[in-house]
Design an enzyme around this catalytic site. Structure first.
Site, PDB file in Angstrom:
ATOM      1  N   GLN A   1       0.844  -1.207   0.000  1.00 32.59           N
ATOM      2  CA  GLN A   1       0.000   0.000   0.000  1.00 32.59           C
ATOM      3  C   GLN A   1       0.875   1.251   0.000  1.00 32.59           C
ATOM      4  O   GLN A   1       1.658   1.469   0.923  1.00 32.59           O
ATOM      5  CB  GLN A   1      -0.891  -0.013   1.244  1.00 32.59           C
ATOM      6  CG  GLN A   1      -1.662   1.263   1.491  1.00 32.59           C
ATOM      7  CD  GLN A   1      -2.646   1.592   0.377  1.00 32.59           C
ATOM      8  OE1 GLN A   1      -2.397   2.513  -0.392  1.00 32.59           O
ATOM      9  NE2 GLN A   1      -3.727   0.834   0.290  1.00 32.59           N
TER      10      GLN A   1
ATOM     11  N   ARG B   1      -0.191   4.381   0.170  1.00 32.63           N
ATOM     12  CA  ARG B   1      -0.749   5.438   1.019  1.00 32.63           C
ATOM     13  C   ARG B   1      -0.358   5.182   2.469  1.00 32.63           C
ATOM     14  O   ARG B   1      -0.605   4.106   3.024  1.00 32.63           O
ATOM     15  CB  ARG B   1      -2.270   5.472   0.892  1.00 32.63           C
ATOM     16  CG  ARG B   1      -2.923   6.652   1.601  1.00 32.63           C
ATOM     17  CD  ARG B   1      -4.441   6.542   1.511  1.00 32.63           C
ATOM     18  NE  ARG B   1      -4.879   6.451   0.134  1.00 32.63           N
ATOM     19  CZ  ARG B   1      -5.013   7.497  -0.658  1.00 32.63           C
ATOM     20  NH1 ARG B   1      -4.741   8.698  -0.216  1.00 32.63           N
ATOM     21  NH2 ARG B   1      -5.422   7.347  -1.897  1.00 32.63           N
TER      22      ARG B   1
ATOM     23  N   GLU C   1      -8.852  -0.695   0.439  1.00 28.94           N
ATOM     24  CA  GLU C   1      -8.503  -0.565   1.862  1.00 28.94           C
ATOM     25  C   GLU C   1      -9.348   0.493   2.564  1.00 28.94           C
ATOM     26  O   GLU C   1      -9.675   0.350   3.743  1.00 28.94           O
ATOM     27  CB  GLU C   1      -7.016  -0.239   2.028  1.00 28.94           C
ATOM     28  CG  GLU C   1      -6.600  -0.198   3.492  1.00 28.94           C
ATOM     29  CD  GLU C   1      -5.111  -0.350   3.721  1.00 28.94           C
ATOM     30  OE1 GLU C   1      -4.665  -0.041   4.829  1.00 28.94           O
ATOM     31  OE2 GLU C   1      -4.415  -0.779   2.789  1.00 28.94           O
TER      32      GLU C   1
END
Length: 288
Positions: A46, A48, A89
């Site tokens: 991920q 972010r 997510e």
């Protein structure tokens, strides 16, 4: 037409299916199943690192009222029945905040390379990443896909200079990268700091930027004032001396020289003024 995911993966139906799953999982062969939230963990790839809690809460309220329109996409993490999120997510976090025990999901069999690429590109296409998160995403894609900046730019539909400029942000010190991550400074601020090679000065400028709230133009002017050499003072141009003046000066100097040769010690001072020359002669009253 192949999707950006397919192009990034080098083509193939599997990559194209992954895109369909991530964006609109309506393919007949993709079964939606219920998976316990406790059995799902975040995507290790991920990009972010900062999630807007207000937006997560807003999404949670929408899901509470309307339900989940789009299932999340996961893969079997090969860890005793656990699953890793591939896409979705934010939805996962919103459903977790609602206290749900199970979530609708589609299970895909994807490699680390495919999983990382989908996670990175999904976020890039949403345009919600900070500049430094995007820079890390580009760097990871280059490593994962083993491609050049030019190839990455083509596959993302961006110019090579845009990709290169983002990657340059990774040369900033940690404090500046953190400021970008928290959106305390803009990407243009960060680019202005990049040419400053003195790390202490760079840190000093960053602190001034944060404390004083400088805009980009003010920061650039501050950098110029601290890094540019002060302008040299122009030398005074000597006024042209007339022939008569030169003759007079030489006559006086020769006369003083003759006096000195006679044994008298003289102290002379010569000064040049705007409109005249001044010669001061000191003759001691008593000879040694």
């Amino acid at each position: 037409m192949k999707s950006p995911f397919a192009r990034l993966f080098g083509g193939g139906d599997k990559a194209n299916d992954a895109t369909t799953t991530a964006e609109a999982p309506s393919h007949a062969s993709e079964e939606v199943v219920k998976i316990p939230l406790a059995k799902i963990h975040a995507n290790q790839f991920q990009p972010r690192t900062v999630f807007d809690e207000e937006k997560i809460e807003e999404l949670a309220r929408t899901i509470h009222v309307h339900g989940v329109i789009q299932p999340i996409v996961v893969r079997d993490s090969q860890q005793d029945g656990f699953y890793e999120i591939i896409a979705g997510e934010r939805r996962f976090r919103a459903m977790t905040s609602l206290g749900w025990e199970e979530v609708p999901a589609i299970v895909r069999q994807l490699s680390d390379k495919e999983t990382a690429s989908i996670a990175l590109i999904e976020n890039l296409q949403r345009e919600e990443l900070t500049a430094i998160e995007e820079a890390h995403a580009y760097s990871n894609l280059l490593e994962i896909q083993e491609i050049t900046q030019e190839a990455l730019a083509q596959r993302l539909g961006k110019s090579q200079s845009a990709v290169a400029n983002k990657l340059r942000l990774l040369k900033l010190p940690e404090a500046a990268q953190q400021a970008l991550l928290t959106r305390s400074i803009t990407e243009r601020h960060a680019r202005a700091l990049l040419p400053v090679k003195d790390l202490e000065l760079q840190q000093q400028l960053l602190e001034q930027l944060l404390e004083e709230g400088l805009n980009v133009k003010e920061l650039e002017e501050r950098i110029r004032s601290l890094t540019e050499d002060p302008p040299k003072k122009p030398k005074k141009r000597r006024k042209a001396v007339s022939r008569d003046m030169r003759i007079a000066m030489n006559t006086i100097k020769e006369s003083l020289s003759m006096v000195k040769k006679s044994g008298i010690k003289l102290d002379t001072e010569e000064e040049e003024h705007e409109d005249y020359y001044q010669i001061t002669v000191k003759i001691p009253k008593n000879r040694p």
